[in-house]
Design a protein around this motif. Structure first.
Motif: not given
Length: 194
Positions: A61-89
Motif C-alpha cells: 500500500v502506497d497511499q496515505s490516509l493522513e493529510g487527506l483534505s475534506d475536498d480530497d475525501l469528498r473526491g471518494y464516492d465511498a470509504v470502506i473499513v474492512p474486516s479482520g484486525m485492520v480496524a484494531d491496528r
C-alpha cells in the motif's frame, strides 16, 4: 458491466486483513469500473507491505490516509473499513485519548452524507472513540462486537448486511460478497439520482 466507471472507493488497510475479502473487492469493484484505492497510515514511509491473516499474503500500500483534505475525501464516492484486525491496528494512537488518523478520517467522512461509508465485521472497532457516528443507527457487525456496538449506542440488527442511508454495515468477512453488492447497489442508485 462497468456502470460505475469513474467512481472512486477508498479501502483502509493494515496487516491481518482477511485475504478473500480484499481480493474479492479488488476484482468485483473493477468489474463495475470503480477505481479502488488502498490507503493506510504510512508512518513516513513511501510504501508498506501488509500481510494477510489467513495465508500471510503480502499486499503493498502506497497511499496515505493522513493529510487527506475534506475536498480530497469528498473526491471518494465511498470509504470502506474492512474486516479482520485492520480496524484494531488502524485505531492505534500514540496518546491514548487522541484519535488515530484513521478514526479522525472516518469521523470526517461521517459528517459528509455524500460519501458512502462501508463498515464490515470488526471494522466497527475503528469507530469506538467516535460513537456518535453510529449512535441511534441500525447496524450489523461481527457477533463478537455486538456488546461494543450496543455500548456505542447503535441499534444492532441480526442481519448479514444493513443499509442506513449513507452507511452500509456487514456482519463478517465471509459476507463480503453481500456487503460489496449492497455498496455497489447504493453507489449505482446515487449515480442514477444525480
Amino acid at each position: 458491466m462497468a456502470e460505475l466507471r469513474g467512481a472512486r472507493v477508498a479501502l483502509l488497510m493494515e496487516s491481518d486483513y482477511f485475504e478473500p475479502e480484499i481480493f474479492y473487492y479488488q476484482r468485483r469493484f473493477a468489474e463495475e469500473g470503480v477505481r479502488l484505492t488502498l490507503m493506510t497510515r504510512l508512518w513516513g514511509q513511501p510504501q508498506i507491505t501488509f500481510t494477510g491473516h489467513e495465508y500471510r499474503a503480502p499486499l503493498a500500500v502506497d497511499q496515505s490516509l493522513e493529510g487527506l483534505s475534506d475536498d480530497d475525501l469528498r473526491g471518494y464516492d465511498a470509504v470502506i473499513v474492512p474486516s479482520g484486525m485492520v480496524a484494531d491496528r488502524l485505531r492505534f494512537s500514540e496518546k491514548p485519548r487522541d484519535l488515530s488518523p484513521a478514526t479522525e478520517l472516518m469521523q470526517r467522512a461521517f459528517a459528509m452524507p455524500e460519501v458512502l461509508k462501508g463498515v464490515i465485521c470488526h471494522g466497527m472497532w475503528l469507530l469506538a472513540k467516535v460513537p456518535q457516528t453510529v449512535r441511534g443507527r441500525p447496524v450489523t457487525c461481527h457477533n463478537n462486537l455486538v456488546g461494543d456496538v450496543v455500548n456505542m449506542g447503535a441499534e444492532y440488527r441480526d442481519e448479514d448486511v444493513v443499509i442506513d442511508g449513507d452507511l452500509v454495515t456487514g456482519r463478517s468477512g465471509a459476507h463480503a460478497h453481500l456487503f460489496a453488492r449492497a455498496l455497489i447497489g447504493e453507489l449505482t442508485a446515487r449515480r442514477a439520482a444525480s
